[in-house]
Write a protein that holds these residues in place. Structure first.
Motif, PDB file in Angstrom:
ATOM      1  N   CYS A 138       0.859  -1.342   0.034  1.00 31.35           N
ATOM      2  CA  CYS A 138      -0.192  -0.087   0.046  1.00 31.35           C
ATOM      3  C   CYS A 138       0.933   1.300   0.049  1.00 31.35           C
ATOM      4  N   ARG A 139       0.687   2.013  -1.084  1.00 30.13           N
ATOM      5  CA  ARG A 139       1.655   3.234  -1.386  1.00 30.13           C
ATOM      6  C   ARG A 139       0.977   4.631  -0.537  1.00 30.13           C
ATOM      7  N   TYR A 140       0.224   4.377   0.328  1.00 30.41           N
ATOM      8  CA  TYR A 140      -0.794   5.557   0.883  1.00 30.41           C
ATOM      9  C   TYR A 140       0.093   6.480   1.688  1.00 30.41           C
ATOM     10  N   SER A 141       0.280   7.747   1.415  1.00 31.01           N
ATOM     11  CA  SER A 141       0.949   8.800   2.405  1.00 31.01           C
ATOM     12  C   SER A 141      -0.021   9.920   2.460  1.00 31.01           C
ATOM     13  N   GLU A 142       0.129  10.734   3.412  1.00 29.65           N
ATOM     14  CA  GLU A 142      -0.554  11.839   3.720  1.00 29.65           C
ATOM     15  C   GLU A 142       0.589  13.085   4.414  1.00 29.65           C
ATOM     16  N   THR A 143       0.068  14.183   4.198  1.00 30.27           N
ATOM     17  CA  THR A 143       0.905  15.223   4.892  1.00 30.27           C
ATOM     18  C   THR A 143      -0.218  15.422   6.139  1.00 30.27           C
ATOM     19  N   ASN A 144       0.496  15.559   7.237  1.00 23.84           N
ATOM     20  CA  ASN A 144      -0.469  15.582   8.510  1.00 23.84           C
ATOM     21  C   ASN A 144       0.011  16.377   9.585  1.00 23.84           C
ATOM     22  N   PHE A 145      -0.689  17.524  10.197  1.00 25.02           N
ATOM     23  CA  PHE A 145      -0.161  18.255  11.118  1.00 25.02           C
ATOM     24  C   PHE A 145      -1.010  18.239  12.364  1.00 25.02           C
ATOM     25  N   THR A 146      -1.893  17.182  12.558  1.00 24.48           N
ATOM     26  CA  THR A 146      -3.155  17.058  13.496  1.00 24.48           C
ATOM     27  C   THR A 146      -1.977  16.768  14.936  1.00 24.48           C
ATOM     28  N   ASP A 147      -2.532  17.355  16.016  1.00 25.24           N
ATOM     29  CA  ASP A 147      -1.710  17.299  17.273  1.00 25.24           C
ATOM     30  C   ASP A 147      -3.073  17.075  18.133  1.00 25.24           C
ATOM     31  N   PRO A 148      -3.031  16.001  19.001  1.00 21.79           N
ATOM     32  CA  PRO A 148      -2.308  14.739  18.757  1.00 21.79           C
ATOM     33  C   PRO A 148      -2.661  14.200  17.543  1.00 21.79           C
ATOM     34  N   VAL A 149      -1.838  13.180  16.936  1.00 20.93           N
ATOM     35  CA  VAL A 149      -2.300  12.682  15.817  1.00 20.93           C
ATOM     36  C   VAL A 149      -3.615  11.714  15.961  1.00 20.93           C
ATOM     37  N   VAL A 150      -3.744  11.372  17.164  1.00 22.65           N
ATOM     38  CA  VAL A 150      -4.901  10.632  17.056  1.00 22.65           C
ATOM     39  C   VAL A 150      -5.451  10.784  18.683  1.00 22.65           C
ATOM     40  N   PRO A 151      -6.574  10.996  19.140  1.00 20.81           N
ATOM     41  CA  PRO A 151      -7.146  11.333  20.624  1.00 20.81           C
ATOM     42  C   PRO A 151      -6.252  10.552  21.609  1.00 20.81           C
ATOM     43  N   ALA A 152      -6.011   9.084  21.223  1.00 19.66           N
ATOM     44  CA  ALA A 152      -5.403   8.243  22.432  1.00 19.66           C
ATOM     45  C   ALA A 152      -4.029   8.846  22.660  1.00 19.66           C
TER      46      ALA A 152
END
Ligand code: BV8
Length: 296
Positions: A138-152
């Motif tokens: 799977c070649r999926y990639s994304e630019t991501n600045f979410t903080d935190p990256v997930v709630p957990a």
């Protein structure tokens, strides 16, 4: 830290007549932006043993721990600001088409200082790209600045952030990152970032871990710059212990293309391997102060 006016003048003379300059950047460039280095006082390696965390094996063994480490570094990098050295390098790139930056840093600060991207090679990737952990399927990639990256992965506010003023007041300026325990609640796999494309694999940070090859396009761009018919005038080595390869190897390669080496480092003893030649410069001090002076 005073630097010799004679050395400064000789560097400025060389800079004025330079057409091709290569720079290798390390964690020391971002130290004044409040991001801990890997080896220095309070460095990440000395406390969190990030060599053991920055490997595919660590991620396969305990993705939750590795994600807590990288989520924390994303958080700190997003809180940080580029410093005058990041801006001075971006400015040099704009005025000198023959300037290329090779950055080992994954903190995104050179990008946020508007360094022209075609002259910035991210040797070790960036904290702000996520990609599917299984690139073979799977070649999926994304630019991501979410903080935190997930709630957990939310970092409890009670946790002193070593770069915050409260933390420094609380502990004094010798606060060591080890004073901050990344909370280590056992995270369930389903709590971690999952690839939205294949929906089975985890997402991982888009950085180069130990034992992984650097991105091919980056290696190619660096080789193209080194193999250009014209020699290299200056090799800038800024805020790096130059111990990680193949990144550190570019210093010797530039020397072989005629470059004079200019090291900017807080620590007098941190000189690149391969001996010290006449005509090289060593400026001891904070990159955030020295680099703008040198490149003006
Ligand atoms: C590969 C991303 C092959 C992740 C990082 C022996 C010889 C040669 C190579 C090896 C070897 N043994 C093992 C290897 C391979 C290994 C390696 O080099 N290991 C080291 C430990 C010897 N290299 C690799 O694995 C590389 N890949 O070789 O792949 C391959 C080929 C094909 C197919 C498969 C495989 C990949 C290495 C990339 C690892 N990823 N980062 C993350 O960040 O979490 S490395 C990471 O650590 C950084 O990116 C950086 O490169 C390095 C830290 O170095 P610095 O940035 O220099 O930071 P440090 O704290 O050390 O120094 C800070 C300096 O700043 C100090 O000098 C200090 O005095 C100074 N300073 C502090 N404050 C200031 C300052 N200076 C100025 N102003 C200040 N204010």
């Amino acid at each position: 830290m005073e630097i010799s006016q004679e050395d400064l003048a000789s560097f400025h003379t060389a800079l004025k007549s330079s057409k091709r300059i290569l720079a290798l950047l390390g964690a020391g460039l971002s130290a004044s932006s409040g991001l801990p280095t890997f080896r220095g006082a309070g460095g990440l390696w000395r406390t969190h043993d990030s060599i053991s965390l920055a490997t595919p094996e660590a991620f396969n063994k305990n993705a939750g721990l590795v994600w807590q480490f990288y989520n924390y570094r994303r958080h700190m990098a997003l809180q940080a600001q580029p410093n005058p050295a990041h801006y001075a390098l971006a400015e040099l790139a704009r005025r000198m088409p023959g300037f290329m930056t090779l950055s080992q840093n994954v903190d995104g600060l050179s990008q946020r200082a508007n360094h022209p991207m075609k002259q910035l090679q991210l040797l070790h990737g960036t904290l702000f790209e996520l990609r599917c952990v299984d690139r073979a399927v799977c070649r999926y990639s994304e630019t991501n600045f979410t903080d935190p990256v997930v709630p957990a992965l939310e970092i409890p506010t009670s946790d002193l952030d070593p770069t915050s003023n409260e933390a420094r007041k609380e502990k004094g300026n010798d606060l060591d990152i080890s004073d901050v325990q990344i909370p280590l609640p056992a995270l369930k796999r389903e709590d971690l970032p999952t690839c939205p494309k294949c929906k089975t694999n985890l997402l991982r940070p888009g950085v180069v871990w130990f034992g992984e090859s650097l991105p091919f396009h980056v290696l190619e761009a660096a080789e193209d710059f080194l193999n250009h018919p014209n020699d290299i005038d200056i090799m800038l080595v800024i805020g790096t212990s130059a111990k990680v390869y193949p990144a550190a190897g570019y210093i010797e390669k530039a020397r072989e293309r005629g470059a004079r080496v200019c090291v900017i480092n807080m620590d007098e003893t941190d000189r690149p391997a391969g001996g010290w030649m006449d005509g090289n410069w060593f400026f001891r001090g904070d990159a955030a102060v020295l680099v703008p002076k040198l490149l003006e």
